[in-house]
Write a protein that holds these residues in place. Structure first.
Motif, mmCIF file in Angstrom:
data_model
loop_
_atom_site.group_PDB
_atom_site.id
_atom_site.type_symbol
_atom_site.label_atom_id
_atom_site.label_comp_id
_atom_site.label_asym_id
_atom_site.label_seq_id
_atom_site.Cartn_x
_atom_site.Cartn_y
_atom_site.Cartn_z
ATOM 1 N N PHE A 164 0.810 -1.216 0.000
ATOM 2 C CA PHE A 164 0.000 0.000 0.000
ATOM 3 C C PHE A 164 0.848 1.273 0.000
ATOM 4 O O PHE A 164 0.312 2.374 -0.002
ATOM 5 N N GLY A 165 2.184 1.116 0.015
ATOM 6 C CA GLY A 165 3.076 2.261 0.105
ATOM 7 C C GLY A 165 2.915 3.275 -1.012
ATOM 8 O O GLY A 165 2.765 4.473 -0.752
ATOM 9 N N PRO A 166 2.954 2.857 -2.297
ATOM 10 C CA PRO A 166 2.842 3.841 -3.379
ATOM 11 C C PRO A 166 1.570 4.683 -3.302
ATOM 12 O O PRO A 166 1.600 5.898 -3.514
ATOM 13 N N ARG A 167 0.456 4.044 -2.990
ATOM 14 C CA ARG A 167 -0.809 4.783 -2.912
ATOM 15 C C ARG A 167 -0.765 5.833 -1.804
ATOM 16 O O ARG A 167 -1.207 6.961 -1.977
ATOM 17 N N GLN A 168 -0.204 5.445 -0.646
ATOM 18 C CA GLN A 168 -0.154 6.382 0.476
ATOM 19 C C GLN A 168 0.848 7.507 0.221
ATOM 20 O O GLN A 168 0.603 8.662 0.575
ATOM 21 N N ILE A 169 1.979 7.194 -0.393
ATOM 22 C CA ILE A 169 2.962 8.232 -0.724
ATOM 23 C C ILE A 169 2.338 9.246 -1.672
ATOM 24 O O ILE A 169 2.488 10.463 -1.501
ATOM 25 N N ARG A 170 1.636 8.759 -2.676
ATOM 26 C CA ARG A 170 0.973 9.665 -3.613
ATOM 27 C C ARG A 170 -0.036 10.555 -2.884
ATOM 28 O O ARG A 170 -0.136 11.756 -3.159
ATOM 29 N N GLN A 171 -0.804 9.962 -1.979
ATOM 30 C CA GLN A 171 -1.806 10.739 -1.253
ATOM 31 C C GLN A 171 -1.159 11.862 -0.449
ATOM 32 O O GLN A 171 -1.605 13.011 -0.494
#
Length: 316
Positions: A53-60
Motif C-alpha cells: 500500500f506504500g505507493p498509494r499512500q505516498i501519492r496521497q
C-alpha cells in the motif's frame, strides 16, 4: 511548456488526481525526462507486511508538496517534463515472477531515456531495477541509505527477498563496488559479517552511530568526489530514519537518521550523474499519522530536484 502539479489554489489538496504531486498521468515514459513509478509489493518482506500500500499512500501525502524548493531554489517542473506513469503490474502470488515483471517494465522505461523515481514497495524491487540500469549504463554506482545492509546470502533458503538484493548485485556484476556507499546501517545483527561483507567487497559503510548529532553535508561532499561522473542510482529505505520520524515501516530500528540528515543526503547528490532512485518500505498500516509517507514523498521530490538541477529553466 512542461507538466505542472495541480496547485492547492486550483483544487483543494484533498481532491484531484491520485498521482504523485497530482501530476498528469500517462501510460508510458515516452517524451518524459523523468517519471514516477509505483511498485506496490510486500511479498519480499520477512516481518511486518503492508508495503504493497506504500505507493498509494505516498501519492496521497504528496499532495501537500508545493513545486518550488525554497532551499535549493529549484522548481523541477520548469526544467523537465515529468509525469506519473502508474504502477508495475506485479504477480502478487509469486516473488520471482514479480522480479521478472519489474525488470522488463524498467527495460521499457529506460528505452525512452527517462530517469525513473520509484515509490515502493519492499526493497526486493531494487534488484530488478538495477539489472535494467546495468544493462543500459554498465555497472552503476549506488548510494544506499538504509538501517540494514541487505546483503544476506539467503532468507529462509530463498536467494531473492528484501534482505538479499545488494549481495545479488555484486554477484551479478551490476554495481561498481568501489562506488557503493551504505549510510545509516545500525542496531543488531547475527555476526560481524552482517556489515563487514559489504566492506570486504569495497563498499564504504557509514554506520548510523558514527554520524549521530552530525550534519551530513561534509559526508556528501566526499560522496560526490567518490562518484565522479559515474552513473549513480540512489536507493532510500524509509527505515534508515529513526522511528520517531518514520514509524510506518516493517523493520523499524532505533537510533536512525533524522529527517534533516535525510534531506542533507539527497540535497548532497546535486551535480551527480543521476540515473534513477527509489524510496521503499513505507508500510501505511503502521503509519497512522501519514507522516512516514509524507517524509517518503518529500525524499522523492528532493531526488527529482537534484536531477532537474542539471537542466536549464525553460521559458513558457
Amino acid at each position: 511548456m512542461y507538466n505542472q502539479p495541480l496547485g492547492g489554489n486550483e483544487m483543494p489538496r484533498f481532491s484531484g488526481p491520485s498521482t504523485m504531486m497530482r501530476l498528469p498521468s500517462q501510460l508510458t515514459a515516452e517524451g518524459l525526462h523523468a517519471c514516477f513509478v509505483g511498485i506496490g509489493m510486500d511479498i519480499g518482506t520477512s516481518h511486518r507486511s503492508g508495503t504493497r500500500f506504500g505507493p498509494r499512500q505516498i501519492r496521497q501525502e504528496s499532495a501537500m508538496i508545493r513545486p518550488y524548493n525554497m532551499k535549493t531554489r529549484i522548481s523541477p517542473f520548469d526544467r523537465i517534463q515529468v509525469a506519473d506513469i502508474g504502477d508495475v503490474p506485479i504477480n502478487t502470488f509469486n516473488l520471482v515472477k514479480s522480479v521478472d515483471i519489474i525488470e522488463a517494465f524498467y527495460d521499457s522505461v529506460l528505452s525512452y531515456d527517462t530517469v525513473p523515481f520509484t515509490l515502493g514497495g519492499d526493497h526486493t524491487l531494487v534488484l530488478p531495477i538495477i539489472r535494467a540500469m546495468a544493462r543500459k549504463h554498465g555497472p552503476v554506482a549506488v548510494i544506499h541509505v538504509d538501517a540494514h545492509a541487505d546483503v544476506n546470502d539467503h532468507m529462509f533458503g530463498e536467494k531473492i527477498a528484501h534482505g538479499t538484493p545488494f549481495r545479488r548485485m555484486v554477484e551479478e556484476g551490476l554495481v561498481a563496488p568501489d562506488k557503493v556507499i551504505q549510510i545509516g546501517l545500525r542496531a543488531t545483527g547475527y555476526a560481524d559479517d552482517d556489515f563487514d561483507w559489504s566492506r570486504d567487497q569495497g563498499f564504504r559503510v557509514v554506520q548510523a552511530e558514527d554520524i549521530w548529532y552530525q550534519s551530513l553535508s561534509p559526508l556528501m561532499q566526499e560522496v560526490r568526489q567518490m562518484m565522479g561522473n559515474h552513473p549513480v542510482y540512489i536507493s532510500f529505505d524509509i527505515d534508515s530514519f529513526d522511528p520517531a520520524y518514520a514509524p510506518g515501516t516493517g523493520t523499524a530500528e532505533p537510533g536512525g537518521l533524522t529527517s534533516h540528515q535525510g534531506l542533507e543526503i539527497v540535497r548532497g547528490i546535486y551535480g551527480l550523474n543521476i540515473i534513477g532512485g527509489d524510496l521503499v518500505e513505507v508500510s501505511p498500516p503502521y503509519d497512522q499519522s501519514g507522516n512516514t509517507a509524507m517524509l517518503g514523498a518529500t525524499i522523492l521530490y528532493e531526488m527529482l530536484c537534484a536531477y532537474a538541477d542539471g537542466f536549464d529553466v525553460q521559458d513558457v
